[in-house]
Design an enzyme around this catalytic site. Structure first.
Site, PDB file in Angstrom:
ATOM      1  CG  ASN A  11      -1.290   0.897   1.071  1.00 32.13           C
ATOM      2  OD1 ASN A  11      -1.107   1.837   1.063  1.00 32.13           O
ATOM      3  ND2 ASN A  11      -3.160   1.129   1.883  1.00 32.13           N
ATOM      4  CG  HIS A  14       0.707   6.307   4.743  1.00 26.04           C
ATOM      5  ND1 HIS A  14      -0.656   7.375   5.038  1.00 26.04           N
ATOM      6  CD2 HIS A  14       0.271   5.273   5.142  1.00 26.04           C
ATOM      7  CE1 HIS A  14      -1.139   7.071   6.262  1.00 26.04           C
ATOM      8  NE2 HIS A  14      -1.250   5.519   5.761  1.00 26.04           N
ATOM      9  NE  ARG A  22       8.111  20.949   3.422  1.00 24.24           N
ATOM     10  CZ  ARG A  22       9.983  21.415   3.387  1.00 24.24           C
ATOM     11  NH1 ARG A  22      10.249  21.537   2.184  1.00 24.24           N
ATOM     12  NH2 ARG A  22      10.425  21.274   4.646  1.00 24.24           N
ATOM     13  CG  HIS A  47      -8.241   4.127   1.082  1.00 29.69           C
ATOM     14  ND1 HIS A  47      -8.410   3.888   2.194  1.00 29.69           N
ATOM     15  CD2 HIS A  47      -9.901   3.945   0.650  1.00 29.69           C
ATOM     16  CE1 HIS A  47      -9.738   4.073   2.694  1.00 29.69           C
ATOM     17  NE2 HIS A  47     -10.124   5.101   1.747  1.00 29.69           N
ATOM     18  NE  ARG A  49      -9.296   8.736   4.537  1.00 28.17           N
ATOM     19  CZ  ARG A  49      -9.258   7.894   5.377  1.00 28.17           C
ATOM     20  NH1 ARG A  49      -8.917   6.269   5.585  1.00 28.17           N
ATOM     21  NH2 ARG A  49     -10.741   7.569   6.204  1.00 28.17           N
ATOM     22  NE  ARG A  53      -7.337  11.863   5.426  1.00 24.87           N
ATOM     23  CZ  ARG A  53      -8.314  11.457   6.736  1.00 24.87           C
ATOM     24  NH1 ARG A  53      -7.092  10.050   7.112  1.00 24.87           N
ATOM     25  NH2 ARG A  53      -9.323  11.195   7.124  1.00 24.87           N
ATOM     26  CD  GLU A  74      -6.915  -0.474   1.018  1.00 19.00           C
ATOM     27  OE1 GLU A  74      -7.176   1.039   1.730  1.00 19.00           O
ATOM     28  OE2 GLU A  74      -6.094  -0.941   1.420  1.00 19.00           O
ATOM     29  CB  THR A 105      -9.308   1.838   7.724  1.00 23.10           C
ATOM     30  OG1 THR A 105      -9.136   2.583   6.229  1.00 23.10           O
ATOM     31  CG2 THR A 105     -10.518   1.197   6.807  1.00 23.10           C
ATOM     32  CD  GLU A 155      -7.373  -6.456   3.417  1.00 19.78           C
ATOM     33  OE1 GLU A 155      -7.128  -5.993   1.792  1.00 19.78           O
ATOM     34  OE2 GLU A 155      -6.604  -4.895   3.336  1.00 19.78           O
ATOM     35  CG  HIS A 194      -5.371  -1.574   9.383  1.00 23.23           C
ATOM     36  ND1 HIS A 194      -5.275  -1.049  10.182  1.00 23.23           N
ATOM     37  CD2 HIS A 194      -5.740  -0.254   8.707  1.00 23.23           C
ATOM     38  CE1 HIS A 194      -5.132   0.680  10.416  1.00 23.23           C
ATOM     39  NE2 HIS A 194      -6.358   0.421   9.119  1.00 23.23           N
ATOM     40  N   GLY A 195      -1.855  -2.718   9.999  1.00 25.42           N
ATOM     41  CA  GLY A 195      -1.205  -1.905  10.988  1.00 25.42           C
ATOM     42  C   GLY A 195       0.102  -3.193  11.222  1.00 25.42           C
ATOM     43  N   GLY A 216       0.882  -1.112   4.520  1.00 23.21           N
ATOM     44  CA  GLY A 216       1.769  -0.029   4.143  1.00 23.21           C
ATOM     45  C   GLY A 216       2.424   1.105   4.717  1.00 23.21           C
TER      46      GLY A 216
END
Ligand code: PXP
Length: 248
Positions: A11, A14, A22, A47, A49, A53, A74, A105, A155, A194-195, A216
């Protein structure tokens, strides 16, 4: 795909978060996806969103056009996202709950509560040739609902497992194991994410029914520390090692 070789979906959201901090074009999530591919990623996840963001519409189009790996889009269950998914035509769409105020999420999609909208929504994506996955908590009732709405893939949300310690962690691992077992019984392909980190991946990667991991934030963070490519390669190595040990 043998149980010994689960896939790693990277993923890249980020990388876009850092870029957007920036403005401008750097770092480029598409370049990150290509580096992930060179280091063993089997797919790319992004993802888009509602508030854009991190990933933006043009990132999704470029990922689809410039990265020769399966793209997992996603998205929230909205008409806007359905239209964009049909335009972009990714390999897969993973349906996630979305709440503007959340940092990430927070929980899985409540497929039971959304049981009246999901059958039609899943069918419309499937008609466009897109493989639909539901991001759900490791709860047998949610897995059964995924079968009822004809989602070919789920998932499992690993966030709680990753945050838990001691007995709670053991309980969460049991929930993941049971949900993955039921998914296989119902003919649903099982993914997880996730995580996940280098420290948390092994027990989850040992669950034989999980065929794909989507990871990710940790990998992008390790990118700052040891380099993004080496972080992806190490995560893939740990996944394969844990799966092979489970079958030894
Ligand atoms: N899978 C899904 C459905 C997600 O929403 C996310 C977070 O965007 C991930 C996997 C990856 O989670 P993390 O960034 O914590 O590795």
């Amino acid at each position: 795909m043998t149980p010994q070789s689960p896939r790693l979906g990277v993923n890249i959201d980020h990388i876009a978060t850092i870029r957007n901090a920036r403005g401008g074009d750097n770092p480029d999530p598409v370049r990150g996806a290509l580096i992930a591919m060179e280091h063993g990623a089997d797919g790319i996840t992004a993802h888009l969103r509602e508030d854009r963001r991190h990933i933006r519409d043009e990132d999704m189009s470029r990922l689809r056009a410039e990265v020769p790996l399966k793209l997992n889009f996603e998205m929230a269950v909205t008409e806007e996202m359905l239209t964009l998914a049909r335009e972009i035509s990714p390999h897969a769409c993973c349906l996630v709950p979305e709440n503007r105020a959340e940092i990430t999420t927070e929980g899985g999609l409540d497929a039971i509560a959304a049981g009246n909208v999901l059958p039609d929504y899943v069918a419309r994506l499937a008609d466009a040739g897109i493989r639909v996955s539901l991001f759900i908590d490791p709860d047998v009732a949610q897995v059964e609902m995924a079968a009822r709405v004809k989602a070919p893939v789920i998932e499992l949300h690993t966030g709680r497992f990753c945050e838990a310690t001691g007995e709670e962690r053991a309980r969460e691992l049991k929930r993941l194991t049971e949900a993955a077992r039921v998914a296989e019984e119902l003919g649903i392909e099982c993914h997880a994410g996730h995580g996940l980190t280098f420290d948390t991946i092994a027990p989850v990667a040992a669950i034989p029914q999980i065929l794909e991991f989507n990871i990710g934030h940790f990998l992008v963070g390790e990118g700052v520390m040891i380099g993004f490519g080496p972080a992806v390669a190490e995560m893939k190595r740990l996944i394969i090692q844990a799966r092979q040990a489970a079958f030894a």
